[in-house]
Every structure is written in structure tokens, then in C-alpha cells.
Design an enzyme around this catalytic site. Structure first.
Site, PDB file in Angstrom:
ATOM      1  N   HIS A  39       4.191  -4.343   1.638  1.00 52.71           N
ATOM      2  CA  HIS A  39       4.027  -5.577   0.672  1.00 52.71           C
ATOM      3  C   HIS A  39       3.270  -5.295  -0.521  1.00 52.71           C
ATOM      4  O   HIS A  39       2.624  -4.448  -0.360  1.00 52.71           O
ATOM      5  CB  HIS A  39       3.624  -6.945   1.418  1.00 52.71           C
ATOM      6  CG  HIS A  39       2.035  -6.697   1.923  1.00 52.71           C
ATOM      7  ND1 HIS A  39       1.748  -6.207   3.052  1.00 52.71           N
ATOM      8  CD2 HIS A  39       0.877  -6.969   1.176  1.00 52.71           C
ATOM      9  CE1 HIS A  39       0.485  -6.131   3.154  1.00 52.71           C
ATOM     10  NE2 HIS A  39       0.111  -6.704   2.011  1.00 52.71           N
ATOM     11  N   HIS A 129      -0.368  -1.885  -7.021  1.00 54.83           N
ATOM     12  CA  HIS A 129      -0.037  -0.943  -6.076  1.00 54.83           C
ATOM     13  C   HIS A 129       0.824  -1.407  -4.590  1.00 54.83           C
ATOM     14  O   HIS A 129       0.428  -2.460  -4.319  1.00 54.83           O
ATOM     15  CB  HIS A 129      -1.221  -0.177  -5.835  1.00 54.83           C
ATOM     16  CG  HIS A 129      -2.137  -0.565  -4.812  1.00 54.83           C
ATOM     17  ND1 HIS A 129      -2.956  -1.584  -5.036  1.00 54.83           N
ATOM     18  CD2 HIS A 129      -2.437  -0.492  -3.208  1.00 54.83           C
ATOM     19  CE1 HIS A 129      -3.682  -2.135  -4.339  1.00 54.83           C
ATOM     20  NE2 HIS A 129      -3.452  -1.519  -3.053  1.00 54.83           N
TER      21      HIS A 129
END
Length: 187
Positions: A39, A129
Site C-alpha cells: 500500500h 513511496h
């Protein structure tokens, strides 16, 4: 109390799965993320009470409708905080303008929620990220090669359809994540 965060869940793209598998081969020092837990965190909310989930969900649903669904490229790899003492391996995001704008809007919501619902404020700055692995000890030399090979490598493209309110249960074998609410983006 529930540990909660707002995220974009990432499907198990073939190149990402290959990267995770390669990281898994590096031994106990490198702990890759389970593919079902991939995720992109937009904001960590911290400890919530059950009664706080409903108002947060309502706000996130309205927020999600401000944004159209979009494609997001996952490109490259690196480490935090630096190559000399890495603690986290990440995959980068291609053109993350939409993700950054959504994250900013979620941050504004989080600031409002901390005052309205008396939540603790997470002061960490958001950085786009996708966490691939955590490094628990001195990393093997193979990590350097892994990063060199993937510095600019395209790891897949996903279609982002929702932002999700996630719950995190920390266990001795690693975190378990569940979606408390999925908030669809505009079609």
C-alpha cells in the site's frame, strides 16, 4: 483502540512480486512486505476509537469524490534514510502529482480531525513511496545490486480507483491490515 491510516492499496503487479521475491532471498536482515499488504500510505492517523471511524469515513468519501480515478506508475527503487545505513527499501512513483495532491488534502483533513476528534498529531512529513522491505540488520551486498538494477526500472502501472481507511493489527509475525472503508474516486 484501533491503529488507522489512509492509503492507496497496491495490487500484486508481476514486477513488484518479482522484486519482493528477490528481497526475500537476501536472508533474515531484509524483511519484505507481504504482497497482500502492499500500500501507499497517505497519512498515518494513529490510535482511534470505534466511534471515530464513521466521521472519518464520511470525510474521506467526500474527499475521494473530488478526484478522478487515475493511473499510477511504480518506478525505481531506493532506501531510507540513506545507502550507508538503510532501514527501508522503497519503490518510487512515476508522475505522482495526483497522489501528492490527494495526500495534501488528506493532511488538511487530518489537521482538522486532530482538533475535532482530539487525535494525536503525526508530525512526520509525507514522502511518496511504496515500502518494499524493512531492514533489520546489516544488509547483504546483494541489496546494493538490487538497487542498482532497479534504480530506473518500471515496476508496473496500477489504476487507482479508491482511497482506503485502513486498520492495522500488529502481531509478532508482522502487521495485518484490513480495509475499514473504501472510498471510491470519481469515475
Amino acid at each position: 483502540m484501533l491503529r488507522a491510516f489512509v492509503a492507496i492499496n497496491v495490487p500484486p503487479l508481476p514486477a513488484l512480486l518479482a522484486a519482493l521475491n528477490e528481497l526475500r532471498q537476501m536472508g533474515r536482515a531484509v524483511r519484505p512486505v507481504d504482497p497482500e499488504n502492499l500500500h501507499l500510505t497517505l497519512r498515518f492517523l494513529g490510535a482511534l476509537e470505534h466511534g471515530q471511524l464513521e466521521p472519518i469515513t464520511a470525510i474521506l468519501q467526500r474527499t475521494a469524490q473530488d478526484w478522478p480515478a487515475f493511473d499510477l506508475a511504480i518506478t525505481g527503487a531506493g532506501v531510507f534514510p540513506d545507502a550507508n545505513r538503510p532501514t527501508l527499501v522503497w519503490a518510487g512513483l512515476g508522475d505522482a502529482v495526483c497522489v501528492a495532491a490527494i495526500a495534501q488534502q488528506v493532511e488538511r483533513i487530518n489537521h482538522h480531525l486532530t482538533e475535532e476528534l482530539d487525535l494525536s498529531q503525526d508530525v512526520r512529513t509525507w514522502t511518496a513511496h511504496l515500502t518494499l522491505a524493512r531492514i533489520k540488520a546489516r544488509p547483504p551486498a546483494a541489496l546494493h545490486d538490487f538497487l542498482q538494477q532497479r534504480r530506473d526500472l518500471h515496476l508496473g502501472t496500477m489504476h487507482v480507483r479508491s482511497i482506503d481507511l485502513m486498520l492495522s493489527d500488529l502481531t509478532p509475525t508482522g502487521p495485518n491490515y484490513t480495509i475499514a472503508a473504501s472510498c471510491p474516486l470519481r469515475s
